[in-house]
Write a protein that holds these residues in place. Sequence first.
Motif, PDB file in Angstrom:
ATOM      1  N   VAL A  32     -12.062 -12.853   0.674  1.00  0.00           N
ATOM      2  CA  VAL A  32     -12.913 -14.037   0.382  1.00  0.00           C
ATOM      3  C   VAL A  32     -13.714 -14.143   1.348  1.00  0.00           C
ATOM      4  CG1 VAL A  32     -12.130 -16.483   0.511  1.00  0.00           C
ATOM      5  CG2 VAL A  32     -10.444 -15.051  -0.303  1.00  0.00           C
ATOM      6  N   LYS A  33     -15.073 -14.321   0.968  1.00  0.00           N
ATOM      7  CA  LYS A  33     -16.072 -14.661   1.703  1.00  0.00           C
ATOM      8  C   LYS A  33     -16.591 -16.208   2.106  1.00  0.00           C
ATOM      9  CE  LYS A  33     -18.735 -10.684  -0.321  1.00  0.00           C
ATOM     10  NZ  LYS A  33     -19.983 -10.191  -1.222  1.00  0.00           N
ATOM     11  N   LEU A  34     -16.466 -16.445   3.177  1.00  0.00           N
ATOM     12  CA  LEU A  34     -16.740 -17.885   3.755  1.00  0.00           C
ATOM     13  C   LEU A  34     -18.102 -18.166   3.736  1.00  0.00           C
ATOM     14  CD1 LEU A  34     -14.443 -17.832   6.883  1.00  0.00           C
ATOM     15  CD2 LEU A  34     -13.835 -18.550   4.591  1.00  0.00           C
ATOM     16  N   ALA A  35     -19.092 -17.363   3.644  1.00  0.00           N
ATOM     17  CA  ALA A  35     -20.294 -17.563   3.521  1.00  0.00           C
ATOM     18  C   ALA A  35     -21.134 -16.585   2.682  1.00  0.00           C
ATOM     19  CB  ALA A  35     -21.012 -17.131   5.029  1.00  0.00           C
ATOM     20  N   SER A  36     -22.136 -17.321   1.855  1.00  0.00           N
ATOM     21  CA  SER A  36     -22.681 -16.547   0.538  1.00  0.00           C
ATOM     22  C   SER A  36     -23.969 -15.855   1.195  1.00  0.00           C
ATOM     23  CB  SER A  36     -22.910 -17.698  -0.182  1.00  0.00           C
ATOM     24  OG  SER A  36     -23.772 -18.650   0.062  1.00  0.00           O
ATOM     25  N   SER A  37     -24.282 -16.051   2.353  1.00  0.00           N
ATOM     26  CA  SER A  37     -25.727 -15.395   3.018  1.00  0.00           C
ATOM     27  C   SER A  37     -25.532 -15.353   4.450  1.00  0.00           C
ATOM     28  CB  SER A  37     -27.070 -16.231   2.481  1.00  0.00           C
ATOM     29  OG  SER A  37     -26.746 -17.552   3.072  1.00  0.00           O
ATOM     30  N   SER A  38     -26.394 -14.602   4.957  1.00  0.00           N
ATOM     31  CA  SER A  38     -26.354 -14.328   6.147  1.00  0.00           C
ATOM     32  C   SER A  38     -26.730 -15.426   7.041  1.00  0.00           C
ATOM     33  CB  SER A  38     -27.286 -13.097   6.578  1.00  0.00           C
ATOM     34  OG  SER A  38     -28.604 -13.431   6.283  1.00  0.00           O
ATOM     35  N   ALA A  39     -27.609 -16.670   6.592  1.00  0.00           N
ATOM     36  CA  ALA A  39     -28.202 -17.677   7.152  1.00  0.00           C
ATOM     37  C   ALA A  39     -27.112 -18.497   7.399  1.00  0.00           C
ATOM     38  CB  ALA A  39     -29.285 -18.218   6.397  1.00  0.00           C
ATOM     39  N   GLU A  40     -26.146 -18.726   5.944  1.00  0.00           N
ATOM     40  CA  GLU A  40     -24.934 -19.573   6.030  1.00  0.00           C
ATOM     41  C   GLU A  40     -23.840 -19.206   7.080  1.00  0.00           C
ATOM     42  OE1 GLU A  40     -22.255 -21.660   2.938  1.00  0.00           O
ATOM     43  OE2 GLU A  40     -23.070 -19.871   2.273  1.00  0.00           O
ATOM     44  N   ARG A  41     -23.654 -17.654   7.309  1.00  0.00           N
ATOM     45  CA  ARG A  41     -22.846 -17.244   8.195  1.00  0.00           C
ATOM     46  C   ARG A  41     -23.340 -17.489   9.742  1.00  0.00           C
ATOM     47  NH1 ARG A  41     -23.026 -12.626   6.314  1.00  0.00           N
ATOM     48  NH2 ARG A  41     -24.553 -11.597   7.863  1.00  0.00           N
ATOM     49  N   ASP A  42     -24.649 -17.317   9.726  1.00  0.00           N
ATOM     50  CA  ASP A  42     -24.992 -17.642  11.222  1.00  0.00           C
ATOM     51  C   ASP A  42     -24.822 -19.069  11.504  1.00  0.00           C
ATOM     52  OD1 ASP A  42     -26.065 -15.051  11.471  1.00  0.00           O
ATOM     53  OD2 ASP A  42     -27.930 -15.347  10.985  1.00  0.00           O
ATOM     54  N   LEU A  43     -25.055 -19.968  10.519  1.00  0.00           N
ATOM     55  CA  LEU A  43     -24.853 -21.360  10.706  1.00  0.00           C
ATOM     56  C   LEU A  43     -23.465 -21.736  11.130  1.00  0.00           C
ATOM     57  CD1 LEU A  43     -25.592 -24.431  10.598  1.00  0.00           C
ATOM     58  CD2 LEU A  43     -25.345 -24.284   8.195  1.00  0.00           C
ATOM     59  N   TYR A  44     -22.554 -21.126  10.472  1.00  0.00           N
ATOM     60  CA  TYR A  44     -21.113 -21.384  10.739  1.00  0.00           C
ATOM     61  C   TYR A  44     -20.628 -20.749  12.197  1.00  0.00           C
ATOM     62  CZ  TYR A  44     -20.120 -22.646   5.709  1.00  0.00           C
ATOM     63  OH  TYR A  44     -20.223 -23.171   4.702  1.00  0.00           O
ATOM     64  N   GLU A  45     -21.168 -19.658  12.351  1.00  0.00           N
ATOM     65  CA  GLU A  45     -20.803 -19.109  13.818  1.00  0.00           C
ATOM     66  C   GLU A  45     -21.518 -19.873  14.951  1.00  0.00           C
ATOM     67  OE1 GLU A  45     -22.738 -15.248  13.788  1.00  0.00           O
ATOM     68  OE2 GLU A  45     -21.102 -14.107  12.577  1.00  0.00           O
ATOM     69  N   SER A  46     -22.786 -20.625  14.814  1.00  0.00           N
ATOM     70  CA  SER A  46     -23.403 -21.663  15.767  1.00  0.00           C
ATOM     71  C   SER A  46     -22.520 -22.732  15.858  1.00  0.00           C
ATOM     72  CB  SER A  46     -24.540 -21.956  15.324  1.00  0.00           C
ATOM     73  OG  SER A  46     -25.340 -20.542  15.151  1.00  0.00           O
ATOM     74  N   LEU A  47     -21.824 -23.413  14.554  1.00  0.00           N
ATOM     75  CA  LEU A  47     -21.149 -24.420  14.857  1.00  0.00           C
ATOM     76  C   LEU A  47     -19.815 -24.101  15.544  1.00  0.00           C
ATOM     77  CD1 LEU A  47     -21.756 -26.018  11.369  1.00  0.00           C
ATOM     78  CD2 LEU A  47     -22.618 -26.662  13.222  1.00  0.00           C
ATOM     79  N   ALA A  48     -19.193 -22.844  15.161  1.00  0.00           N
ATOM     80  CA  ALA A  48     -17.710 -22.529  15.858  1.00  0.00           C
ATOM     81  C   ALA A  48     -18.108 -22.182  17.303  1.00  0.00           C
ATOM     82  CB  ALA A  48     -17.646 -21.085  15.333  1.00  0.00           C
ATOM     83  N   GLU A  49     -19.517 -21.854  17.706  1.00  0.00           N
ATOM     84  CA  GLU A  49     -19.732 -21.706  19.237  1.00  0.00           C
ATOM     85  C   GLU A  49     -19.842 -23.235  19.968  1.00  0.00           C
ATOM     86  OE1 GLU A  49     -23.563 -19.528  19.351  1.00  0.00           O
ATOM     87  OE2 GLU A  49     -22.414 -17.771  18.786  1.00  0.00           O
ATOM     88  N   ILE A  50     -20.316 -24.106  19.138  1.00  0.00           N
ATOM     89  CA  ILE A  50     -20.484 -25.517  19.740  1.00  0.00           C
ATOM     90  C   ILE A  50     -18.929 -26.234  19.885  1.00  0.00           C
ATOM     91  CG2 ILE A  50     -21.218 -27.876  19.042  1.00  0.00           C
ATOM     92  CD1 ILE A  50     -23.561 -26.592  17.615  1.00  0.00           C
ATOM     93  N   TYR A  51     -18.047 -25.883  18.819  1.00  0.00           N
ATOM     94  CA  TYR A  51     -16.767 -26.213  19.007  1.00  0.00           C
ATOM     95  C   TYR A  51     -16.084 -25.562  20.141  1.00  0.00           C
ATOM     96  CZ  TYR A  51     -11.907 -27.162  17.230  1.00  0.00           C
ATOM     97  OH  TYR A  51     -10.577 -27.651  17.209  1.00  0.00           O
ATOM     98  N   SER A  52     -16.219 -24.186  20.166  1.00  0.00           N
ATOM     99  CA  SER A  52     -15.594 -23.698  21.419  1.00  0.00           C
ATOM    100  C   SER A  52     -16.137 -24.057  22.857  1.00  0.00           C
ATOM    101  CB  SER A  52     -16.007 -22.153  21.451  1.00  0.00           C
ATOM    102  OG  SER A  52     -15.437 -21.195  22.646  1.00  0.00           O
ATOM    103  N   ILE A  53     -17.459 -24.483  23.061  1.00  0.00           N
ATOM    104  CA  ILE A  53     -18.041 -25.217  24.041  1.00  0.00           C
ATOM    105  C   ILE A  53     -17.380 -26.354  24.368  1.00  0.00           C
ATOM    106  CG2 ILE A  53     -20.180 -25.962  25.166  1.00  0.00           C
ATOM    107  CD1 ILE A  53     -21.685 -24.122  23.387  1.00  0.00           C
ATOM    108  N   ILE A  54     -17.205 -27.215  23.596  1.00  0.00           N
ATOM    109  CA  ILE A  54     -16.602 -28.603  23.673  1.00  0.00           C
ATOM    110  C   ILE A  54     -15.005 -28.527  24.158  1.00  0.00           C
ATOM    111  CG2 ILE A  54     -15.864 -30.646  22.527  1.00  0.00           C
ATOM    112  CD1 ILE A  54     -18.369 -30.354  20.427  1.00  0.00           C
ATOM    113  N   VAL A  55     -14.569 -27.748  23.490  1.00  0.00           N
ATOM    114  CA  VAL A  55     -12.852 -27.480  23.931  1.00  0.00           C
ATOM    115  C   VAL A  55     -12.838 -26.787  25.201  1.00  0.00           C
ATOM    116  CG1 VAL A  55     -10.860 -26.161  23.425  1.00  0.00           C
ATOM    117  CG2 VAL A  55     -12.145 -27.179  21.356  1.00  0.00           C
TER     118      VAL A  55
END
Length: 244
Positions: A32-55
């Motif tokens: 199952v692919k969570l992202a349909s493109s490399s740009a979308e994958r990079d976006l999700y990774e960046s948002l995940a990093e922000i989530y991690s920073i806040i926690v």
Amino acid sequence: MYAQRPLAYAPTPYSYTPNTTRSASINLDEEVKLASSSAERDLYESLAEIYSIIVTLDGLEKAYIKDVVTEAEYTETCTRLLKQYKSSLGDDTVARAFVDLETFKRTWDLECPRATERLRIGMPATVEQASHSGPSTNKAPGTTGSAGGTSGSLILTATENFITFLDALKLNMVSKDALHPLLSEVIQSVNKVTDADFENRGKIIQWLITLNQMRATEELSEEQARELSFDIESAYQGFKSTLE
């Protein structure tokens, strides 16, 4: 007795007919692919990093309150997390998906009240608050809790940072990305000289919070710039009074 008729909308054990065509089209071994493109994958990774920073930042704030980490460790880690947070949001695509901190927290079911407050202020608690408990054990070698025993080089650096900031305002540098780093250097250099809560020191903190809440390219109005100049000049005079 009449046999009870099943309700029209109630399914019976025999009313379901599998859709063999649909079932055959599903491959359980397919990734199952969570992202349909490399740009979308990079976006999700960046948002995940922000989530991690806040926690992580929320946990750091709790550790600092409980005195689990030293002031030096807290300051270094908090400063790094705040820089990473700002850096992540420097990307326009990430910033648009993020929207703002409260929206992001609602979307991902985050609480983190201590991290929220620290991100709003934009500086470590050790920088924000002047200590009244005497000399700090984490100050640079050759310094004390008051300006009386502070090395001349630290006093000179703080003085130069005040002058540099005021000169920037005179040159009409009024955007957040120009002023916030300079004002951060002012308060950090001042704290290395003295932990006394001198007159108008609080103005420096208030303006740092104001600038932190602005967008990077947002600019102060002419009236705000004049008020900022007056407040920092007053804080400079308050700082100099501690050296006498």
